[in-house]
Design a protein around this motif. Structure first.
Motif, PDB file in Angstrom:
ATOM      1  N   HIS A   2       9.538  -6.474  -7.386  1.00 46.35           N
ATOM      2  CA  HIS A   2      10.999  -6.401  -7.310  1.00 46.35           C
ATOM      3  C   HIS A   2      11.704  -7.281  -8.345  1.00 46.35           C
ATOM      4  O   HIS A   2      12.925  -7.197  -8.486  1.00 46.35           O
ATOM      5  N   THR A  42      10.452   0.597  -0.717  1.00 49.69           N
ATOM      6  CA  THR A  42       9.146   0.191  -1.247  1.00 49.69           C
ATOM      7  C   THR A  42       8.231  -0.295  -0.132  1.00 49.69           C
ATOM      8  O   THR A  42       7.017  -0.074  -0.175  1.00 49.69           O
ATOM      9  N   CYS A  45       7.017   1.289  -7.707  1.00 53.07           N
ATOM     10  CA  CYS A  45       6.181   1.257  -6.512  1.00 53.07           C
ATOM     11  C   CYS A  45       5.447   2.589  -6.340  1.00 53.07           C
ATOM     12  O   CYS A  45       4.233   2.616  -6.066  1.00 53.07           O
ATOM     13  N   SER A  71      16.408  -0.456  -1.526  1.00 54.71           N
ATOM     14  CA  SER A  71      15.168  -0.365  -2.308  1.00 54.71           C
ATOM     15  C   SER A  71      13.997  -1.112  -1.673  1.00 54.71           C
ATOM     16  O   SER A  71      12.861  -0.634  -1.699  1.00 54.71           O
ATOM     17  N   ARG A  72      14.244  -2.278  -1.088  1.00 54.02           N
ATOM     18  CA  ARG A  72      13.141  -3.039  -0.497  1.00 54.02           C
ATOM     19  C   ARG A  72      12.600  -2.352   0.748  1.00 54.02           C
ATOM     20  O   ARG A  72      11.400  -2.409   1.021  1.00 54.02           O
ATOM     21  N   CYS A 124      12.714  -0.158  -9.257  1.00 53.82           N
ATOM     22  CA  CYS A 124      11.748  -0.793  -8.347  1.00 53.82           C
ATOM     23  C   CYS A 124      11.034   0.255  -7.504  1.00 53.82           C
ATOM     24  O   CYS A 124       9.807   0.212  -7.333  1.00 53.82           O
TER      25      CYS A 124
END
Length: 220
Positions: free
Chosen positions: A169, A71, A20, A67-68, A16
């Motif tokens: 995602h 990104t 991005c 990860s979120r 992910c």
């Protein structure tokens, strides 16, 4: 100095982040973390992510994990280049990006992660997948995808009519799901299928998907 991502290509969360970065046209260095040797639990890596999970990221003096969060940072820092993954100048659309990122995190990913773990990763550990666990989570995932089908009837993408982090995602996990016997969870829902075919064909993900090789684990 190029931004550094610590992880492995076959990791969904790492993929992910890489997708991005490619979408935004950001130069990066992927620093491989050898999970088999426990490098993710070693002091040097734990200084980057105290939970011992990949990925982690360093961008100059900025060090991030999850990860979120990574990104989101990339989408905000490089908002003026590449794809606008957070719809910065459209408040209502940006709000919906936040909503559907939460949906992905809280509703979609738990059953999907369990299915992928059971089908692929248990083989790596020399175990047999528990079909009862898979079946239970297939049912949960199907209910989530029914909501997606309804949403995508009226919107090209999940948050709005533009590709955003909310869509991004989902990419690695669905990629792996399509290599299992349960790909019809996607293909049997026409709007979900069209959405998947659209987002998975994006050049950024096509490039990153070359490293998504978990299917090799069940052929050992």
């Amino acid at each position: 100095m190029a931004l550094k991502v610590y992880g492995i290509p076959m990791s969904t969360a790492t993929a992910c982040v890489l997708t991005c970065l490619v979408e935004k046209g950001v130069e990066y260095e992927l620093v491989l973390v050898d999970l088999s040797k426990g490098e993710h639990k070693s002091p040097p890596f734990l200084s980057k992510n105290p939970f011992g999970q990949i990925p982690a990221m360093e961008d100059g003096t900025v060090s991030l994990f999850e990860s979120r969060a990574i990104t989101g940072y990339v989408a905000h820092k490089y908002r003026g280049t590449g794809t606008d993954l957070f719809r910065h100048d459209k408040l209502e659309e940006a709000a919906m990006v936040g909503v559907w990122i939460e949906v992905e995190s809280q509703q979609f990913s738990p059953p999907m992660c369990t299915i992928i773990y059971q089908y692929f990763i248990t083989h790596f550990h020399g175990k047999t997948p528990d079909q009862s666990i898979i079946d239970e989570n297939l049912k949960k995932l199907g209910a989530v995808l029914d909501v997606y089908e309804a949403r995508l009837t009226n919107s090209k993408f999940l948050a709005c009519n533009s590709f955003t982090l909310a869509d991004l995602h989902h990419l690695p996990y669905i990629y792996y799901l399509m290599k299992t016997p349960w790909a019809d969870l996607i293909s049997s829902r026409p709007h979900v299928k069209a959405w998947w075919e659209d987002i998975s064909a994006r050049p950024a993900f096509v490039k990153v998907a070359q490293g998504l090789t978990l299917d090799a684990l069940i052929n050992k």
